[in-house]
Enzyme design. Structure first.
Site, mmCIF file in Angstrom:
data_model
loop_
_atom_site.group_PDB
_atom_site.id
_atom_site.type_symbol
_atom_site.label_atom_id
_atom_site.label_comp_id
_atom_site.label_asym_id
_atom_site.label_seq_id
_atom_site.Cartn_x
_atom_site.Cartn_y
_atom_site.Cartn_z
ATOM 1 N N SER A 182 0.826 -1.202 0.000
ATOM 2 C CA SER A 182 0.000 0.000 0.000
ATOM 3 C C SER A 182 0.866 1.260 0.000
ATOM 4 O O SER A 182 1.668 1.439 -0.911
ATOM 5 C CB SER A 182 -0.968 -0.028 1.189
ATOM 6 N N ASP A 279 -8.066 -2.945 -7.311
ATOM 7 C CA ASP A 279 -7.560 -2.694 -5.961
ATOM 8 C C ASP A 279 -8.638 -2.016 -5.105
ATOM 9 O O ASP A 279 -9.200 -0.978 -5.489
ATOM 10 C CB ASP A 279 -6.324 -1.797 -6.047
ATOM 11 N N HIS A 347 -6.516 -5.859 -1.510
ATOM 12 C CA HIS A 347 -5.535 -4.799 -1.287
ATOM 13 C C HIS A 347 -4.466 -5.362 -0.364
ATOM 14 O O HIS A 347 -4.756 -5.762 0.756
ATOM 15 C CB HIS A 347 -6.184 -3.571 -0.660
#
Length: 401
Positions: A182, A279, A347
């Site tokens: 991330s 995502d 994610h």
């Protein structure tokens, strides 16, 4: 430490010099490794502080055997803050201060030390760099109005952690992989080439971004909401000075080089892009941010892709198309690059054992993420995997959460 812990056990830990790593057992019987936090005591010399002024930290699980001189560095993720109120709030949490962080971290997925769960990197030195600056380890500024004080020192934190690890064996690394998830995946793009400056010339250095390929995309109301967010973040944290000069020199808006799609072609170090084409973070915050859907038309679609109507699916397919377009030059021309772009609504897939390497892990061309990354890193075969569009991939759990 638990005050009720038997005295004998406490003494035993200190006799063994350290209680890290600890091995615990989950309900399904899999062993997990808990690794102690290490504060960077000399960070103050570099002025490297978390948002609230606390010292930065990392967790290190030592390698062994054939992997004793190989290093995997994993940037922790956790979003960003782009204005004083949000950064002040963040500074009171584990996202902005080591004072509020868990002192023990679970190492799983790409960080696991179990060969059956992480076949290519299990015996490497594995490090988790804790995230406490709010700008993907890239800022260098300070805010002080006489009442509130905030340190935007991500760039210095990166340097302080690396310099702390060099005498612990990183300085003699044979192989190194810089990774992140991330906001940490974005940090991998930003710091990839810089890592090579600290290591011996003959070290094999490569980089991996997991869920860090954030797109410079218009939202459903046709606003560049993410671009605006990043521009305010870059200004507040003093990030622009630390962006790749090769990229910023060719952009009318230098701040765009914070987006991986513009920075990637200037990265000289071999790179692997791991991302979902759908995502979840980007779906919820770039494509359909709350500001673009005030009446909640996308509410059920965000909770469950099966609840999306035909028009919403077309928009999601357009997002996937734009991601693949942004990666097309890399896909065609990068001889040392790799990619795994699947169609799961997910994610961050490298730190979770279920998605990294397990019997029911997501697959593209019958290859797990761990196998694709290993094939790329060790040069076993070309590893550029692109999934078919939603909803043809039945290896996806699609648990948005």
């Amino acid at each position: 430490m638990n005050q009720n812990m038997p005295t004998q056990l406490v003494i035993g830990c200190f006799i063994a010099l350290s209680c890290a790593p600890w091995w615990v057992y989950s309900q399904n019987g899999d062993n997990r490794t808990l690794v102690n936090m290490t504060l960077v005591r000399n960070a103050s010399v570099l002025g490297a502080y978390c948002l609230d002024g606390s010292l930065p930290a990392y967790h290190l699980d030592r390698g062994f055997g054939a992997g004793a001189r190989n290093w995997l560095l994993q940037f922790e993720g956790g979003g960003w803050c782009n204005d004083i109120p949000s950064c002040l709030e963040r500074a009171k949490t584990h996202r902005g201060s080591t004072r509020f962080m868990n002192k023990l971290e679970v190492f799983s997925g790409i960080l696991s030390n179990n060969a059956s769960l992480n076949p290519d990197f299990y015996n490497w030195n594995r490090v988790k760099l804790r995230y406490c600056d709010g700008a993907s380890f890239a800022g260098d500024a300070k805010f002080d109005n006489g009442t509130s004080l905030l340190y935007f020192r991500g760039q210095r934190i990166w340097r302080a952690i690396i310099q702390d690890l060099l005498p612990k064996g990183l300085g003699q690394a044979r192989k190194a992989l810089l990774s992140g998830c991330s906001a940490g995946g974005l940090a991998s793009f930003l710091h990839c080439d810089n890592l090579t400056n600290y290591l011996p010339k003959n070290t094999s250095v490569k980089c991996l971004s997991d869920a860090g390929f954030f797109l410079d995309e218009r939202d459903i109301s046709l606003n560049h909401s993410m671009r605006s967010f990043y521009e305010s973040l870059i200004s507040l944290h003093g990030v622009e000075q630390n962006l790749d000069k090769s990229c910023t020199g060719f952009r009318y808006y230098p701040a765009q080089c914070f987006f991986p799609q513009y920075a990637l072609k200037y990265i000289r170090t071999p790179f692997f892009v791991l991302n979902s084409a759908y995502d979840v973070y980007q779906f919820h915050h770039i494509l359909v941010p709350p500001s673009a859907d005030p009446k909640g038309h996308w509410y059920h679609c965000k909770l469950n892709p099966a609840a999306c109507n035909a028009a919403q699916i077309r928009i999601l397919q357009g997002f996937r198309k734009d991601m693949l377009l942004a990666l097309s030059f890399f896909y065609r021309h990068s001889r040392r690059g790799g990619m795994f772009i699947n169609s799961c609504f997910a994610h961050c897939q490298s730190e979770s054992q279920e998605t990294w390497f397990a019997a029911d892990s997501p697959r593209v061309n019958n290859k797990t993420i761990a196998e694709a990354v290993g094939d790329w890193y060790f040069g076993r075969r070309v590893s550029k995997e692109i999934d078919c569009a939603y909803n043809c991939d039945h290896t996806c759990a699609n648990l948005i959460g």
